[in-house]
Design an enzyme around this catalytic site. Structure first.
Site, PDB file in Angstrom:
ATOM      1  N   SER A 191       4.761   7.155  -4.029  1.00  0.00           N
ATOM      2  CA  SER A 191       3.989   6.951  -5.256  1.00  0.00           C
ATOM      3  C   SER A 191       4.812   7.307  -6.488  1.00  0.00           C
ATOM      4  CB  SER A 191       2.718   7.791  -5.236  1.00  0.00           C
ATOM      5  OG  SER A 191       1.937   7.496  -4.112  1.00  0.00           O
TER       6      SER A 191
HETATM    7  N1  SAH Z   1       1.761  10.232  -0.221  1.00  0.00           N
HETATM    8  C1  SAH Z   1       2.831   9.292  -0.010  1.00  0.00           C
HETATM    9  C2  SAH Z   1       2.455   7.907  -0.451  1.00  0.00           C
HETATM   10  C3  SAH Z   1       2.843   6.899   0.546  1.00  0.00           C
HETATM   11  S1  SAH Z   1       2.147   5.285   0.373  1.00  0.00           S
HETATM   12  C4  SAH Z   1       4.118   9.783  -0.656  1.00  0.00           C
HETATM   13  O1  SAH Z   1       4.084  10.772  -1.379  1.00  0.00           O
HETATM   14  O2  SAH Z   1       5.180   9.200  -0.417  1.00  0.00           O
HETATM   15  C5  SAH Z   1       0.712   5.381   1.406  1.00  0.00           C
HETATM   16  C6  SAH Z   1       0.928   5.741   2.851  1.00  0.00           C
HETATM   17  O3  SAH Z   1      -0.357   5.684   3.485  1.00  0.00           O
HETATM   18  C7  SAH Z   1       1.829   4.794   3.646  1.00  0.00           C
HETATM   19  O4  SAH Z   1       2.841   5.529   4.258  1.00  0.00           O
HETATM   20  C8  SAH Z   1       0.878   4.182   4.692  1.00  0.00           C
HETATM   21  O5  SAH Z   1       1.505   3.924   5.935  1.00  0.00           O
HETATM   22  C9  SAH Z   1      -0.189   5.261   4.813  1.00  0.00           C
HETATM   23  N2  SAH Z   1      -1.497   4.821   5.324  1.00  0.00           N
HETATM   24  C10 SAH Z   1      -2.203   3.690   5.025  1.00  0.00           C
HETATM   25  N3  SAH Z   1      -3.370   3.667   5.702  1.00  0.00           N
HETATM   26  C11 SAH Z   1      -3.418   4.820   6.443  1.00  0.00           C
HETATM   27  C12 SAH Z   1      -4.359   5.365   7.368  1.00  0.00           C
HETATM   28  N4  SAH Z   1      -5.493   4.748   7.693  1.00  0.00           N
HETATM   29  N5  SAH Z   1      -4.064   6.563   7.935  1.00  0.00           N
HETATM   30  C13 SAH Z   1      -2.916   7.219   7.645  1.00  0.00           C
HETATM   31  N6  SAH Z   1      -1.985   6.739   6.797  1.00  0.00           N
HETATM   32  C14 SAH Z   1      -2.217   5.555   6.195  1.00  0.00           C
END
Ligand code: SAH
Length: 221
Positions: A70
Protein backbone atom coordinates in the site's frame (compact mmCIF):
# COMPACT_ATOMS: atom_id res chain seq x y z
CA UNK A 1 25.63 -8.63 6.60
CA UNK A 2 22.13 -8.67 8.01
CA UNK A 3 19.08 -7.14 6.40
CA UNK A 4 19.12 -4.28 8.90
CA UNK A 5 22.63 -3.27 7.76
CA UNK A 6 20.93 -2.28 4.53
CA UNK A 7 19.10 0.49 6.36
CA UNK A 8 21.52 3.38 5.94
CA UNK A 9 21.55 7.04 7.01
CA UNK A 10 20.45 7.88 3.51
CA UNK A 11 17.32 5.75 3.91
CA UNK A 12 16.65 7.24 7.32
CA UNK A 13 16.90 10.70 5.82
CA UNK A 14 14.45 9.76 3.07
CA UNK A 15 12.03 8.49 5.74
CA UNK A 16 12.16 11.83 7.55
CA UNK A 17 11.17 13.51 4.28
CA UNK A 18 8.35 10.99 3.75
CA UNK A 19 7.03 11.66 7.26
CA UNK A 20 7.07 15.41 6.61
CA UNK A 21 5.10 14.80 3.40
CA UNK A 22 2.53 12.61 5.19
CA UNK A 23 2.08 15.31 7.86
CA UNK A 24 1.53 17.84 5.09
CA UNK A 25 -1.06 15.54 3.50
CA UNK A 26 -3.03 15.52 6.74
CA UNK A 27 -1.70 12.71 8.97
CA UNK A 28 -1.76 14.22 12.46
CA UNK A 29 -1.15 11.25 14.77
CA UNK A 30 2.43 11.70 16.01
CA UNK A 31 2.77 8.07 17.06
CA UNK A 32 1.83 6.92 13.57
CA UNK A 33 4.34 9.31 12.02
CA UNK A 34 7.04 8.11 14.43
CA UNK A 35 6.27 4.47 13.53
CA UNK A 36 6.55 5.23 9.80
CA UNK A 37 9.88 6.91 10.49
CA UNK A 38 11.18 3.71 12.10
CA UNK A 39 10.12 1.09 9.53
CA UNK A 40 12.63 0.52 6.68
CA UNK A 41 10.04 0.33 3.87
CA UNK A 42 12.68 -0.30 1.20
CA UNK A 43 13.45 -3.67 2.81
CA UNK A 44 9.84 -4.80 2.26
CA UNK A 45 9.96 -4.37 -1.50
CA UNK A 46 12.03 -7.42 -2.37
CA UNK A 47 15.71 -7.80 -3.16
CA UNK A 48 15.94 -5.32 -5.97
CA UNK A 49 17.94 -2.26 -4.96
CA UNK A 50 16.43 -0.27 -7.81
CA UNK A 51 13.57 0.40 -5.42
CA UNK A 52 15.79 1.94 -2.74
CA UNK A 53 14.92 5.57 -3.30
CA UNK A 54 11.46 5.05 -4.81
CA UNK A 55 10.48 3.23 -1.62
CA UNK A 56 10.18 6.57 0.14
CA UNK A 57 7.97 8.23 -2.40
CA UNK A 58 4.30 8.20 -1.50
CA UNK A 59 3.31 5.51 -4.02
CA UNK A 60 2.09 1.89 -4.04
CA UNK A 61 4.38 -0.82 -5.50
CA UNK A 62 4.07 -4.27 -7.03
CA UNK A 63 5.32 -6.98 -4.63
CA UNK A 64 4.72 -10.04 -6.85
CA UNK A 65 1.73 -12.35 -7.34
CA UNK A 66 -0.20 -9.39 -8.75
CA UNK A 67 -0.27 -7.73 -5.31
CA UNK A 68 0.92 -4.36 -4.07
CA UNK A 69 2.41 -2.79 -0.97
CA UNK A 70 0.00 0.00 0.00
CA UNK A 71 0.91 3.64 -0.49
CA UNK A 72 2.54 5.09 2.69
CA UNK A 73 -0.29 7.62 3.01
CA UNK A 74 -2.86 4.81 3.02
CA UNK A 75 -0.89 2.84 5.63
CA UNK A 76 -0.64 5.95 7.79
CA UNK A 77 -4.33 6.79 7.28
CA UNK A 78 -5.58 3.32 8.21
CA UNK A 79 -3.21 3.19 11.20
CA UNK A 80 -4.45 6.58 12.38
CA UNK A 81 -8.12 5.50 12.12
CA UNK A 82 -7.33 2.40 14.20
CA UNK A 83 -6.11 4.49 17.18
CA UNK A 84 -3.83 1.68 18.36
CA UNK A 85 -2.93 1.46 22.04
CA UNK A 86 0.10 -0.55 23.24
CA UNK A 87 -0.57 -4.30 23.78
CA UNK A 88 -3.78 -4.29 21.76
CA UNK A 89 -4.55 -7.45 19.80
CA UNK A 90 -4.84 -6.50 16.16
CA UNK A 91 -5.97 -8.74 13.32
CA UNK A 92 -4.75 -7.78 9.85
CA UNK A 93 -6.25 -9.24 6.68
CA UNK A 94 -3.79 -9.15 3.78
CA UNK A 95 -0.19 -9.37 5.06
CA UNK A 96 1.24 -8.68 1.61
CA UNK A 97 4.75 -7.28 2.04
CA UNK A 98 4.38 -7.10 5.83
CA UNK A 99 4.92 -3.33 5.86
CA UNK A 100 1.56 -2.40 7.43
CA UNK A 101 2.02 -5.16 10.01
CA UNK A 102 5.46 -3.74 10.91
CA UNK A 103 3.98 -0.26 11.35
CA UNK A 104 1.31 -1.70 13.68
CA UNK A 105 4.01 -3.55 15.63
CA UNK A 106 5.94 -0.28 16.01
CA UNK A 107 2.75 1.21 17.49
CA UNK A 108 2.95 -1.46 20.19
CA UNK A 109 0.27 -3.81 18.86
CA UNK A 110 0.31 -7.61 19.00
CA UNK A 111 -0.38 -8.33 15.35
CA UNK A 112 -2.05 -11.42 13.86
CA UNK A 113 -1.84 -11.19 10.09
CA UNK A 114 -3.46 -13.43 7.48
CA UNK A 115 -2.33 -13.81 3.85
CA UNK A 116 -4.05 -16.00 1.23
CA UNK A 117 -1.04 -16.18 -1.15
CA UNK A 118 1.37 -18.93 -0.12
CA UNK A 119 4.40 -17.41 -1.89
CA UNK A 120 3.87 -13.98 -0.36
CA UNK A 121 3.28 -15.57 3.02
CA UNK A 122 6.61 -17.47 2.83
CA UNK A 123 8.60 -14.51 1.57
CA UNK A 124 7.19 -12.05 4.08
CA UNK A 125 7.65 -14.42 7.00
CA UNK A 126 11.38 -14.43 6.21
CA UNK A 127 11.52 -10.63 5.96
CA UNK A 128 9.67 -10.00 9.24
CA UNK A 129 11.84 -12.57 11.04
CA UNK A 130 15.06 -11.07 9.69
CA UNK A 131 13.95 -7.61 10.76
CA UNK A 132 13.08 -8.93 14.22
CA UNK A 133 9.36 -8.16 14.24
CA UNK A 134 8.45 -10.72 16.91
CA UNK A 135 5.15 -9.01 17.68
CA UNK A 136 3.78 -10.10 14.30
CA UNK A 137 2.32 -13.60 13.99
CA UNK A 138 1.60 -14.67 10.42
CA UNK A 139 -1.06 -17.09 9.19
CA UNK A 140 -1.62 -18.59 5.76
CA UNK A 141 -5.39 -18.61 5.20
CA UNK A 142 -8.53 -16.89 4.00
CA UNK A 143 -9.13 -13.62 5.83
CA UNK A 144 -12.90 -13.92 5.39
CA UNK A 145 -12.67 -16.63 8.08
CA UNK A 146 -10.70 -14.49 10.53
CA UNK A 147 -8.85 -16.25 13.35
CA UNK A 148 -11.37 -17.78 15.72
CA UNK A 149 -8.68 -19.20 18.04
CA UNK A 150 -7.22 -15.80 18.89
CA UNK A 151 -10.48 -13.80 18.92
CA UNK A 152 -11.75 -11.40 20.15
CA UNK A 153 -9.56 -8.62 18.76
CA UNK A 154 -9.35 -5.00 19.92
CA UNK A 155 -8.89 -3.89 16.34
CA UNK A 156 -9.20 -5.40 12.86
CA UNK A 157 -7.70 -3.94 9.69
CA UNK A 158 -8.42 -5.16 6.17
CA UNK A 159 -5.87 -4.06 3.56
CA UNK A 160 -7.72 -5.25 0.45
CA UNK A 161 -11.02 -3.90 -0.90
CA UNK A 162 -13.85 -5.91 0.69
CA UNK A 163 -16.96 -6.60 -1.44
CA UNK A 164 -19.04 -6.65 1.78
CA UNK A 165 -18.33 -6.51 5.52
CA UNK A 166 -17.13 -10.02 6.44
CA UNK A 167 -19.61 -11.39 9.02
CA UNK A 168 -17.08 -13.56 10.83
CA UNK A 169 -14.76 -10.62 11.35
CA UNK A 170 -17.56 -8.61 12.98
CA UNK A 171 -18.14 -11.50 15.37
CA UNK A 172 -14.41 -11.62 16.24
CA UNK A 173 -14.36 -7.96 17.27
CA UNK A 174 -14.31 -7.12 20.97
CA UNK A 175 -17.13 -5.01 22.42
CA UNK A 176 -15.93 -1.44 21.88
CA UNK A 177 -13.50 -2.73 19.27
CA UNK A 178 -13.04 -1.21 15.85
CA UNK A 179 -12.49 -2.45 12.31
CA UNK A 180 -11.04 -0.30 9.52
CA UNK A 181 -11.55 -1.49 5.96
CA UNK A 182 -11.77 -0.33 2.36
CA UNK A 183 -15.34 -1.26 1.41
CA UNK A 184 -17.15 -1.37 -1.93
CA UNK A 185 -20.08 1.01 -1.68
CA UNK A 186 -22.16 1.82 -4.78
CA UNK A 187 -19.35 1.05 -7.21
CA UNK A 188 -16.67 2.99 -5.31
CA UNK A 189 -14.17 1.89 -2.64
CA UNK A 190 -14.48 3.96 0.54
CA UNK A 191 -12.52 3.79 3.76
CA UNK A 192 -14.89 2.69 6.52
CA UNK A 193 -14.57 2.36 10.30
CA UNK A 194 -16.95 0.08 12.16
CA UNK A 195 -17.28 0.17 15.95
CA UNK A 196 -18.90 -2.66 17.90
CA UNK A 197 -21.10 -0.81 20.38
CA UNK A 198 -23.05 -3.79 21.76
CA UNK A 199 -23.19 -7.51 20.98
CA UNK A 200 -25.32 -6.84 17.91
CA UNK A 201 -25.05 -3.09 17.54
CA UNK A 202 -22.49 -1.52 15.22
CA UNK A 203 -21.70 2.05 14.23
CA UNK A 204 -20.33 2.79 10.76
CA UNK A 205 -18.33 5.87 9.70
CA UNK A 206 -17.51 6.46 6.05
CA UNK A 207 -14.36 8.33 5.00
CA UNK A 208 -12.55 9.14 1.75
CA UNK A 209 -12.30 7.03 -1.39
CA UNK A 210 -9.24 4.77 -1.66
CA UNK A 211 -7.60 2.38 -4.16
CA UNK A 212 -6.90 -1.24 -3.14
CA UNK A 213 -6.46 -4.67 -4.71
CA UNK A 214 -9.59 -6.80 -4.16
CA UNK A 215 -10.18 -9.01 -1.12
CA UNK A 216 -10.71 -12.49 -2.59
CA UNK A 217 -12.05 -15.73 -1.15
CA UNK A 218 -9.98 -18.89 -0.68
CA UNK A 219 -6.26 -19.62 -0.63
CA UNK A 220 -3.66 -19.64 -3.43
CA UNK A 221 -0.96 -22.34 -3.19
N1 SAH B 1 -0.89 -4.86 4.09
C1 SAH B 1 -0.18 -5.11 2.86
C2 SAH B 1 -1.01 -4.75 1.65
C3 SAH B 1 -0.95 -5.80 0.63
S1 SAH B 1 -2.14 -5.73 -0.67
C4 SAH B 1 1.18 -4.43 2.86
O1 SAH B 1 1.45 -3.65 3.77
O2 SAH B 1 1.99 -4.69 1.97
C5 SAH B 1 -3.43 -6.77 -0.05
C6 SAH B 1 -3.07 -8.19 0.29
O3 SAH B 1 -4.29 -8.83 0.69
C7 SAH B 1 -2.51 -9.03 -0.86
O4 SAH B 1 -1.30 -9.59 -0.47
C8 SAH B 1 -3.59 -10.11 -1.07
O5 SAH B 1 -3.05 -11.36 -1.46
C9 SAH B 1 -4.23 -10.18 0.31
N2 SAH B 1 -5.60 -10.73 0.35
C10 SAH B 1 -6.65 -10.50 -0.50
N3 SAH B 1 -7.74 -11.19 -0.10
C11 SAH B 1 -7.38 -11.86 1.04
C12 SAH B 1 -8.07 -12.76 1.91
N4 SAH B 1 -9.33 -13.13 1.72
N5 SAH B 1 -7.38 -13.26 2.97
C13 SAH B 1 -6.09 -12.92 3.20
N6 SAH B 1 -5.39 -12.09 2.39
C14 SAH B 1 -6.01 -11.56 1.32
Amino acid sequence: MTLLDKDTYRHKGLRKELVALLAKKGITDRKVLAAIERVPRHLFLGDDNIFDVKAYEDIAFPIGEGQTISQPYTVAYQSQLLEILPKEQVLEIGTGSGYQAAVLAELGAKVYSIERHRKLYDKTRTTLNELGYKAVKMFFGDGFEGLETFAPFDKIIITAAAPHVPEKLLSQLMLGGQMVLPLEIDGATKMVRITRLEEKEFDQEIFAEAAFVPMLKGKVF
